[in-house]
Design an enzyme around this catalytic site. Structure first.
Site, PDB file in Angstrom:
ATOM      1  N   ASP A  10       0.853  -1.184   0.000  1.00 27.59           N
ATOM      2  CA  ASP A  10       0.000   0.000   0.000  1.00 27.59           C
ATOM      3  C   ASP A  10       0.890   1.235   0.000  1.00 27.59           C
ATOM      4  O   ASP A  10       2.091   1.153   0.284  1.00 27.59           O
ATOM      5  CB  ASP A  10      -0.895   0.015   1.250  1.00 27.59           C
ATOM      6  CG  ASP A  10      -1.809   1.233   1.278  1.00 27.59           C
ATOM      7  OD1 ASP A  10      -2.333   1.611   0.211  1.00 27.59           O
ATOM      8  OD2 ASP A  10      -1.986   1.828   2.356  1.00 27.59           O
ATOM      9  N   CYS A  73      -4.318  -1.316  -2.188  1.00 30.05           N
ATOM     10  CA  CYS A  73      -4.385   0.123  -2.437  1.00 30.05           C
ATOM     11  C   CYS A  73      -5.163   0.297  -3.736  1.00 30.05           C
ATOM     12  O   CYS A  73      -4.824  -0.294  -4.756  1.00 30.05           O
ATOM     13  CB  CYS A  73      -2.953   0.650  -2.592  1.00 30.05           C
ATOM     14  SG  CYS A  73      -2.848   2.363  -3.168  1.00 30.05           S
ATOM     15  N   GLU A 152      -3.315   9.203   7.685  1.00 29.48           N
ATOM     16  CA  GLU A 152      -1.877   9.018   7.854  1.00 29.48           C
ATOM     17  C   GLU A 152      -1.318   9.895   8.977  1.00 29.48           C
ATOM     18  O   GLU A 152      -0.292   9.578   9.560  1.00 29.48           O
ATOM     19  CB  GLU A 152      -1.139   9.305   6.530  1.00 29.48           C
ATOM     20  CG  GLU A 152      -1.352   8.236   5.455  1.00 29.48           C
ATOM     21  CD  GLU A 152      -0.574   6.932   5.708  1.00 29.48           C
ATOM     22  OE1 GLU A 152       0.354   6.928   6.534  1.00 29.48           O
ATOM     23  OE2 GLU A 152      -0.912   5.915   5.075  1.00 29.48           O
ATOM     24  N   CYS A 184     -10.887   3.266  -1.219  1.00 23.54           N
ATOM     25  CA  CYS A 184      -9.518   3.568  -0.804  1.00 23.54           C
ATOM     26  C   CYS A 184      -9.336   2.815   0.502  1.00 23.54           C
ATOM     27  O   CYS A 184     -10.193   2.909   1.389  1.00 23.54           O
ATOM     28  CB  CYS A 184      -9.344   5.073  -0.604  1.00 23.54           C
ATOM     29  SG  CYS A 184      -7.749   5.499   0.159  1.00 23.54           S
ATOM     30  N   HIS A 186      -7.591   3.325   2.941  1.00 22.19           N
ATOM     31  CA  HIS A 186      -7.479   4.160   4.142  1.00 22.19           C
ATOM     32  C   HIS A 186      -8.855   4.466   4.756  1.00 22.19           C
ATOM     33  O   HIS A 186      -8.951   4.742   5.945  1.00 22.19           O
ATOM     34  CB  HIS A 186      -6.809   5.503   3.808  1.00 22.19           C
ATOM     35  CG  HIS A 186      -5.324   5.412   3.619  1.00 22.19           C
ATOM     36  ND1 HIS A 186      -4.763   4.895   2.478  1.00 22.19           N
ATOM     37  CD2 HIS A 186      -4.291   5.770   4.412  1.00 22.19           C
ATOM     38  CE1 HIS A 186      -3.435   4.961   2.579  1.00 22.19           C
ATOM     39  NE2 HIS A 186      -3.122   5.484   3.742  1.00 22.19           N
TER      40      HIS A 186
END
Lengths: 273, 273
Positions: A10, A73, A152, A184, A186
């Site tokens: 990722d 990802c 992040e 995504c 994330h």
């Protein structure tokens, strides 16, 4: 039967949402993970660049002798899946097809929302995958460039995150979607906030989690699942940046102590820009 | 992209429970189905014989130019999957791995029941598949030789069926399973009765339906899903026996008018015994 590890890659910590599902559904399998935190976010980069970075990450994992590669990802899947499938001698799996299939299975009113990075949305990969299976579906896609940095920077449950998510997703107010693809890896860290903003009637599809179903099916199909009698080799986590923040988010998210190793840029012949 | 049909084969009408799920989840794909009613039930036959019959069915479908073969029969999967995977130049998918994966995903107390034909249960295929993924699970397997004849004689919702199912499943009374795998594609037609006997707290796994998830994943993985712009060629149904009873059950179960063609034994070089 193949006792080698499954590789996951990722741009950063997002792929850990896929790993979490692997730890749950495939407890016997060993996992090698690399996050390219030194060069994230991938979202705004050109697909040529993302393809190049993805190839470097894949090469790093191949040197560790993996049996399967999961591109955990969406941006990298959109840019590099076909390329890596062609080049690598092992099965390579992306997150977009599994997410698309799950959305089609779940929607009732055939109105599907997709959120992702600029790269993923620009590629139209979800739209293409969904419409190729059912052209009567309406797909509403939205790039959310502010979401990855929130995650992040470990601010994914902060008041700032709530504000940003609410403002961004206002786009869907009059779209009447009953299904929203978290396009995504994330985004599952923002899931509670996203669900709150969208309303409980909207089903959220976690593409990464769906992907583990495909991983499991392919392990069986190619007969490369791990032997239950074999000892599980230790999972390993790598990041191209300093491991501190990675370890913090990873340990929190996976509920295990993670001590990532630094994958040194110069050793990897990776270029930072 | 591959616009050819997907082939499905079964000993009789059971495989239609898999086809029903394919019609739902993969509406664009064309389907060729063959049921070997002239030689059913497969359950009590030797695995050598089932393997031979399966190869004949597969040959019949290969001549119709299919792109993927689904062995929509647990007995035939247990006996012939490895053999056909090796021999055929197209992807071949059985129903046992998908059913095992689904059961492991669903169980909470790690006590799983499996019902199937004598052939399937004797093969221990489910036990092996489940335990290879998680050796801490308890698997309780039961052969139910009376179930297939009930379905094939179109008595699957009769009082006789209720009595037979209740008596047979008494085996599970003190087993405390929270998940029961319907390890025969005929059994979903008995599902309401089975659920009633087992109690609503037991989750029933329809292996055939689960299999379509794997079919869909492999269509994507091998990039052989049908082009949504291409015209769908007509589905075709074949049976080795007289089509009348087949058509009756198929039309009822699939909620579409099915007019099966007779696949003549002499043309197929099939042997009846």
């Amino acid at each position: 039967m193949d006792n080698r590890a499954i590789g996951f890659m990722d741009s950063g910590v997002g792929g850990l949402t896929v790993v979490r599902e692997a730890l749950r559904q495939l407890p016997l399998e060993s996992i090698y993970f690399i996050g390219d935190q030194a060069r994230l976010p991938y979202g705004p980069r050109s697909s040529t660049e993302v393809r190049k970075f993805s190839e470097q990450m894949a090469t790093f994992l191949m040197k560790k002798d993996i049996k399967m590669l999961v591109i955990a990802c969406n941006t990298a899947t959109a840019a590099a899946l076909e390329d890596l499938k062609e080049k690598l001698p092992i099965p390579v799996i992306g997150v977009i097809s599994p997410g698309s299939r799950a959305a089609l299975k779940v929607t009732r009113n055939r109105r599907i929302g997709v959120i992702g990075t600029e790269g993923t949305i620009k590629s139209k990969a979800y739209e293409t995958a969904i419409l190729s299976k059912d052209s009567s579906v309406q797909v509403y896609s939205l790039a959310c460039p502010k979401f990855v940095p929130l995650v992040e920077s470990n601010e994914y449950d902060s008041p700032v995150a709530k504000k940003v998510v609410a403002e961004t997703l206002r786009y869907f107010e009059n779209k009447d979607v009953d299904t929203l693809v978290l396009g995504c890896t994330h985004y599952p860290l923002l899931r509670p906030i996203i669900q709150d903003v969208m309303g409980s009637q909207v089903k959220l599809i976690d593409s990464g989690a769906e992907t583990i179903g495909t991983v499991s099916a392919l392990l069986d199909y190619f007969d490369i699942a791990k032997n239950s009698n074999g000892e599980k080799s230790k999972d390993a986590y790598y990041t191209t940046a300093a491991p501190k923040s990675f370890n913090q988010i990873a340990s929190q998210w996976l509920q295990i102590k993670v001590a990532a190793q630094k994958a040194r840029i110069d050793q990897l012949h990776l270029e930072v820009n």
